[in-house]
Design an enzyme around this catalytic site. Structure first.
Site, PDB file in Angstrom:
ATOM      1  N   HIS A   4      69.678  63.344  54.885  1.00  0.00           N
ATOM      2  CA  HIS A   4      70.494  62.612  55.861  1.00  0.00           C
ATOM      3  C   HIS A   4      70.128  61.127  55.796  1.00  0.00           C
ATOM      4  O   HIS A   4      68.978  60.760  55.586  1.00  0.00           O
ATOM      5  CB  HIS A   4      70.242  63.153  57.281  1.00  0.00           C
ATOM      6  CG  HIS A   4      71.137  64.317  57.626  1.00  0.00           C
ATOM      7  ND1 HIS A   4      70.800  65.249  58.574  1.00  0.00           N
ATOM      8  CD2 HIS A   4      72.365  64.667  57.150  1.00  0.00           C
ATOM      9  CE1 HIS A   4      71.786  66.155  58.666  1.00  0.00           C
ATOM     10  NE2 HIS A   4      72.740  65.817  57.817  1.00  0.00           N
ATOM     11  N   ASP A  37      69.696  58.819  57.933  1.00  0.00           N
ATOM     12  CA  ASP A  37      68.664  58.234  58.800  1.00  0.00           C
ATOM     13  C   ASP A  37      67.250  58.514  58.282  1.00  0.00           C
ATOM     14  O   ASP A  37      66.274  58.036  58.842  1.00  0.00           O
ATOM     15  CB  ASP A  37      68.818  58.698  60.260  1.00  0.00           C
ATOM     16  CG  ASP A  37      68.770  60.210  60.437  1.00  0.00           C
ATOM     17  OD1 ASP A  37      69.255  60.930  59.550  1.00  0.00           O
ATOM     18  OD2 ASP A  37      68.249  60.668  61.476  1.00  0.00           O
ATOM     19  N   HIS A  38      67.147  59.252  57.170  1.00  0.00           N
ATOM     20  CA  HIS A  38      65.837  59.543  56.578  1.00  0.00           C
ATOM     21  C   HIS A  38      65.681  58.965  55.166  1.00  0.00           C
ATOM     22  O   HIS A  38      64.585  58.976  54.627  1.00  0.00           O
ATOM     23  CB  HIS A  38      65.590  61.058  56.555  1.00  0.00           C
ATOM     24  CG  HIS A  38      65.538  61.651  57.927  1.00  0.00           C
ATOM     25  ND1 HIS A  38      64.368  62.057  58.519  1.00  0.00           N
ATOM     26  CD2 HIS A  38      66.505  61.850  58.859  1.00  0.00           C
ATOM     27  CE1 HIS A  38      64.621  62.510  59.749  1.00  0.00           C
ATOM     28  NE2 HIS A  38      65.921  62.384  59.975  1.00  0.00           N
ATOM     29  N   ASP A  68      63.755  67.381  60.168  1.00  0.00           N
ATOM     30  CA  ASP A  68      64.663  67.820  61.232  1.00  0.00           C
ATOM     31  C   ASP A  68      64.840  69.338  61.135  1.00  0.00           C
ATOM     32  O   ASP A  68      65.067  69.881  60.051  1.00  0.00           O
ATOM     33  CB  ASP A  68      66.039  67.154  61.063  1.00  0.00           C
ATOM     34  CG  ASP A  68      66.007  65.664  61.356  1.00  0.00           C
ATOM     35  OD1 ASP A  68      64.902  65.133  61.600  1.00  0.00           O
ATOM     36  OD2 ASP A  68      67.081  65.037  61.341  1.00  0.00           O
TER      37      ASP A  68
END
Ligand SMILES: [Zn+2]
Ligand SMILES: [Zn+2]
Length: 302
Positions: free
Chosen positions: A54, A56-57, A200
């Protein structure tokens, strides 16, 4: 989503004493900008572990990889992450004509041991998110025991470099030809530390396996009890899930990260409080928070 209080995900494991380097876990957008507010130097970055793909990572990766070369990083860098990472990096660097002046080794991980040397082992297991997501268990191997200086002197070891060899676990030969075994002049090996750093995930048994007996588990806590109904549909956990993992794993301490932007910094204490019934040692990782593990205690550095 970043907010003014909270940037996207990245976590540094400082191993300066152990290896003279640090390792990075995830690299969200603007990670290199945030690093400028720390003592971390990109040239000392030895390994990057990506939990999942993802944005955001991972959106901070190409920039950081490029800058590392300009900032004196010439040593090889190892990058670990899910299938697809190698292709994304290759295309991004090629299209943007980013030429690295150091060796970049990309390892796509699935399950099992992904790295091992004399001092560390890193194991990976899949978690339960909306795309493939992984957790890493980092184990430091036992450290040589303390040097028993009286015993070494008695055995005829002179002051100087031989003592150091013995202390670091190597046998030595004295001038008269006699062999001194390190094990005879040192105490029992000291246990190393173990930390589990999870991506996550929903609450899942593999998190507990990865965190089994760990000194520290770093677990996401996107939601709290009141927003728990959102956790499963979005593939995330609550602070209570994180605490439950730490509890069932018998971990020493929990650091909760990946807190939703809906929670303001002043909510941190409330979040930690929610977890306290399940698990006593909980820290909420605000941006740039730094923790030290020493003598079996987790301490937040000022
Ligand atoms: Zn995610
Ligand atoms: Zn995320």
């Amino acid at each position: 989503m970043p907010s003014k209080q909270r940037n996207t995900s990245a976590l540094a494991l400082k191993l300066l004493e152990e290896r003279g380097t640090f390792w990075l876990f995830d690299c969200g957008e603007a990670t290199q900008h945030r690093m400028l507010h720390t003592t971390l130097k990109p040239k000392k970055l030895e390994k990057i572990f990506i939990t999942h793909l993802h944005g955001d990572h991972i959106f901070g990766l190409p920039g950081l990889l490029g800058s590392r070369g300009f900032l004196g990083g010439t040593e090889r860098l190892d990058l670990y992450g899910p299938v697809g990472l190698a292709e994304w990096i290759e295309v991004t660097l090629r299209i943007s004509r980013t030429h690295l002046n150091y060796e970049l080794a990309v390892h796509e991980v699935e399950e099992g041991t992904v790295f091992e040397d004399e001092t560390f082992r890193v194991e990976v297991q899949p978690l339960d998110h909306v795309i493939p997501s992984f957790g890493y268990r980092i184990e430091q191997k036992p450290l040589p025991g303390k040097l028993l200086i009286d015993r070494a002197t008695e055995a005829g070891v002179p002051k100087g470099p031989l003592l150091r060899e013995l202390k670091e676990g190597r046998d030595v030969v004295l001038e008269d030809g006699s062999i001194i075994r390190s094990g005879d002049v040192t105490g029992p090996p000291q246990p190393g530390f173990t930390v589990a750093i999870l991506g996550d995930t929903r609450f899942t048994a593999n998190s507990i396996e990865l965190a089994r007996g760990a000194d520290i588990v770093v677990h996401e806590a996107t939601y709290d009890g009141a927003t728990a109904h959102l956790a499963a549909p979005y593939g995330h956990s609550t602070i209570l899930d994180a605490a439950q993992v730490a509890r069932e794993a018998g971990a020493g301490a929990l650091i909760a990260n990946h807190i939703s932007a809906r929670f303001l910094p002043e909510d941190a204490r409330k979040l930690a409080g929610e977890a306290a019934d399940l698990f006593p040692v909980v820290e909420i990782a605000e941006d740039l928070a730094e923790f030290e593990w020493k003598d079996g205690q987790l301490r937040r550095l000022p």
